[in-house]
Design a protein around this motif. Structure first.
Motif, PDB file in Angstrom:
ATOM      1  N   LEU A 218       0.060   5.219   2.600  1.00 33.76           N
ATOM      2  CA  LEU A 218      -0.670   4.784   1.432  1.00 33.76           C
ATOM      3  C   LEU A 218      -2.001   5.474   0.808  1.00 33.76           C
ATOM      4  O   LEU A 218      -2.042   5.607  -0.268  1.00 33.76           O
ATOM      5  N   PRO A 219      -2.519   6.194   1.907  1.00 35.67           N
ATOM      6  CA  PRO A 219      -3.410   7.145   1.171  1.00 35.67           C
ATOM      7  C   PRO A 219      -2.892   8.141   0.194  1.00 35.67           C
ATOM      8  O   PRO A 219      -3.880   8.820  -0.686  1.00 35.67           O
ATOM      9  N   ILE A 220      -1.852   8.534   0.281  1.00 36.57           N
ATOM     10  CA  ILE A 220      -1.241   9.504  -0.590  1.00 36.57           C
ATOM     11  C   ILE A 220      -0.971   8.720  -2.077  1.00 36.57           C
ATOM     12  O   ILE A 220      -1.234   9.387  -2.938  1.00 36.57           O
ATOM     13  N   LEU A 221      -0.674   7.677  -1.880  1.00 40.73           N
ATOM     14  CA  LEU A 221      -0.757   6.775  -3.250  1.00 40.73           C
ATOM     15  C   LEU A 221      -2.070   6.502  -3.824  1.00 40.73           C
ATOM     16  O   LEU A 221      -2.218   6.717  -5.312  1.00 40.73           O
ATOM     17  N   ALA A 222      -3.042   6.437  -2.813  1.00 42.61           N
ATOM     18  CA  ALA A 222      -4.368   6.198  -3.378  1.00 42.61           C
ATOM     19  C   ALA A 222      -4.803   7.820  -3.938  1.00 42.61           C
ATOM     20  O   ALA A 222      -5.366   7.663  -5.196  1.00 42.61           O
ATOM     21  N   TYR A 223      -4.256   8.803  -3.435  1.00 39.12           N
ATOM     22  CA  TYR A 223      -4.683  10.235  -3.696  1.00 39.12           C
ATOM     23  C   TYR A 223      -4.198  10.374  -5.110  1.00 39.12           C
ATOM     24  O   TYR A 223      -5.010  10.849  -6.374  1.00 39.12           O
ATOM     25  N   TYR A 224      -2.627  10.108  -5.391  1.00 43.73           N
ATOM     26  CA  TYR A 224      -2.191  10.384  -6.824  1.00 43.73           C
ATOM     27  C   TYR A 224      -2.503   9.464  -7.914  1.00 43.73           C
ATOM     28  O   TYR A 224      -2.516   9.609  -9.030  1.00 43.73           O
ATOM     29  N   GLY A 225      -2.661   8.126  -7.376  1.00 44.45           N
ATOM     30  CA  GLY A 225      -2.935   7.184  -8.252  1.00 44.45           C
ATOM     31  C   GLY A 225      -4.480   6.776  -8.599  1.00 44.45           C
ATOM     32  O   GLY A 225      -4.776   6.288  -9.417  1.00 44.45           O
ATOM     33  N   LYS A 226      -5.192   7.590  -8.057  1.00 48.78           N
ATOM     34  CA  LYS A 226      -6.696   7.789  -8.307  1.00 48.78           C
ATOM     35  C   LYS A 226      -7.341   6.477  -8.333  1.00 48.78           C
ATOM     36  O   LYS A 226      -8.039   5.898  -9.125  1.00 48.78           O
ATOM     37  N   THR A 227      -7.024   5.795  -6.933  1.00 46.14           N
ATOM     38  CA  THR A 227      -7.523   4.656  -6.747  1.00 46.14           C
ATOM     39  C   THR A 227      -7.773   4.449  -5.379  1.00 46.14           C
ATOM     40  O   THR A 227      -7.407   4.968  -4.392  1.00 46.14           O
ATOM     41  N   ASN A 228      -8.812   3.679  -4.893  1.00 45.63           N
ATOM     42  CA  ASN A 228      -9.012   3.268  -3.468  1.00 45.63           C
ATOM     43  C   ASN A 228      -8.586   1.707  -3.368  1.00 45.63           C
ATOM     44  O   ASN A 228      -8.811   1.337  -2.143  1.00 45.63           O
ATOM     45  N   PHE A 229      -7.781   1.171  -4.126  1.00 45.33           N
ATOM     46  CA  PHE A 229      -7.326  -0.178  -3.954  1.00 45.33           C
ATOM     47  C   PHE A 229      -8.353  -1.162  -3.868  1.00 45.33           C
ATOM     48  O   PHE A 229      -8.046  -2.343  -3.403  1.00 45.33           O
ATOM     49  N   GLU A 230      -9.487  -0.973  -4.330  1.00 49.78           N
ATOM     50  CA  GLU A 230     -10.618  -1.741  -4.421  1.00 49.78           C
ATOM     51  C   GLU A 230     -10.426  -3.250  -5.204  1.00 49.78           C
ATOM     52  O   GLU A 230     -10.709  -4.355  -4.753  1.00 49.78           O
ATOM     53  N   PHE A 231      -9.487  -3.136  -6.101  1.00 49.98           N
ATOM     54  CA  PHE A 231      -8.960  -4.479  -6.983  1.00 49.98           C
ATOM     55  C   PHE A 231      -8.265  -5.169  -6.159  1.00 49.98           C
ATOM     56  O   PHE A 231      -8.250  -6.329  -6.592  1.00 49.98           O
ATOM     57  N   MET A 232      -7.671  -4.936  -4.986  1.00 49.61           N
ATOM     58  CA  MET A 232      -6.842  -5.820  -4.019  1.00 49.61           C
ATOM     59  C   MET A 232      -7.926  -6.604  -3.267  1.00 49.61           C
ATOM     60  O   MET A 232      -9.034  -6.376  -2.818  1.00 49.61           O
TER      61      MET A 232
END
Length: 394
Positions: free
Chosen positions: A315-329
């Motif tokens: 999941l950290p790789i998706l955070a990296y490329y998606g430019k998100t820390n998934f704070e919206f969840m």
């Protein structure tokens, strides 16, 4: 020390084409006790050989950093990994259709597969893996050496453990892509096994990664990404006889298993078939990197109550490329109690025990991409308001 690669590990060519850079790239396979706990990131670059089409990372991070006490992957404790190993064993049985004297497993991890291999071994099963360093395991038919297959002293220890035992089957599932010198390691193994030894080797497939645009599957721990071309080249260079290969599309979109045999086959001049279009791969990565943040933004705006399901190691790789820390969840759910109350690098949400009432009343984003099939099955039974996905193939 970290090692910089200048030559292709399979064919020794210097024609290594840079495909994309990975600046300040996160480590995976790590679960942190606190959001404030910091893990160092590393620069890297992905290369593909223009001669044999082997993919590899430019920088090989010191394995003592990659596989220290924070690296938690254990086959038996992962449903996807244990299922993959079981399918690999099924492949071995279908390919070989017989029993062997002694078997060597490269990358035996917590012995999930090793123990099952004893059923097709007449004498012993030998294994090597760094998680057994300075540990003992007592079993009549299983002998384990702790260490890295490409480390000189560790290999000597393995050789001494095997001693005069006749190895007529070598198996490896999801290990050799982690090894610094894939070719040299295979060469050394060939020198200590029986003259008619069979090899069954499973690795991620560069061809599958390219077909599916799954560039999130390229990360620090996987140093090598064999293609069909490069695997055939490797077998030829080892002086072995290629027998066959097949894909397992249920794992990572298409892992590949090659099987071949040791022999006195003379090396032939190798010609690439269906050469990978490197310009096209670069273009596809550019689009992947550009579109993933847009996809995350689209999913983020679907509902105010979105929770994630699956605290995957990647999941950290998706955070990296998606430019998100998934704070919206609102929540990041996972059924594995060992992950609960922990954090992933680059991901702000604490991993939480699954709560059915929230799963029913929220939009659920699948955050464990490579477990999408089993997650979807579970979510359909729970019936959330909507199931959201980052990828569109499972």
């Amino acid at each position: 020390m970290n090692k910089i690669i200048k030559n292709c590990n399979f064919c020794n060519s210097e024609k290594l084409e840079p495909i994309f850079k990975m600046p300040n790239f996160p480590l995976t396979g790590i679960y942190l006790n606190s959001k404030k706990e910091k893990i160092k990131n590393y620069n890297n670059e992905f290369l593909i050989c223009d001669h044999c089409n082997h993919g590899q990372l430019k920088k090989q991070i010191n394995p003592n950093l990659l596989y220290d006490k924070t690296y938690t992957h254990r086959t038996s404790e992962s449903k996807s990994a244990s299922s993959s190993n079981d399918e690999f064993l099924q492949n071995i049985n279908e390919i070989t259709k017989k029993k062997f004297l002694n078997i060597l497993e490269i990358g035996c991890n917590d012995l999930h597969l090793t123990k099952k291999l004893t059923k097709i071994s007449k004498e012993k099963v030998f294994g090597i893996d760094p998680i057994w360093k300075n540990k003992r395991f007592n079993h009549r038919k299983i002998k384990i050496s702790g260490g890295f297959i490409d480390n000189k002293n560790d290999f000597i220890n393995l050789k001494n453990l095997i001693n005069k035992s006749k190895i007529d089957l070598v198996v490896s599932s999801h290990t050799l892509e982690h090894v610094g010198n894939f070719f040299k390691s295979m060469k050394k193994i060939i020198n200590i096994v029986d003259e008619n030894c069979m090899f069954v080797i499973e690795t991620p497939s560069l061809d599958s990664i390219i077909r599916l645009n799954r560039f999130d599957q390229i990360f620090h721990q996987h140093l090598h990404y064999p293609s069909e071309n490069s695997f055939l080249y490797l077998i030829n260079q080892l002086g072995c006889k290629y027998i066959g290969h097949k894909y397992n599309y249920r794992v990572w979109g298409g892992n590949v298993t090659f099987w071949f045999k040791k022999g006195k086959k003379i090396k032939k001049k190798f010609k690439l078939k269906n050469k990978i279009n490197l310009k096209e791969v670069k273009k596809n990565f550019y689009n992947f990197k550009k579109n993933l943040p847009k996809k995350i933004g689209f999913l983020k705006n679907q509902n105010k109550q979105i929770s994630g399901f699956g605290a995957a190691q990647m999941l950290p790789i998706l955070a990296y490329y998606g430019k998100t820390n998934f704070e919206f969840m609102e929540y990041l759910f996972d059924d594995d109690p060992r992950r609960q109350q922990k954090f992933l690098p680059l991901v702000s949400k604490k991993i939480t025990k699954t709560k059915i009432k929230y799963l029913k009343n929220h939009f659920i984003l699948i955050t464990g991409l490579d477990s999408s099939r089993s997650i979807i099955k579970k979510l359909i039974e729970i019936n959330p308001k909507r199931i959201l996905t980052i990828i569109d193939n499972f």
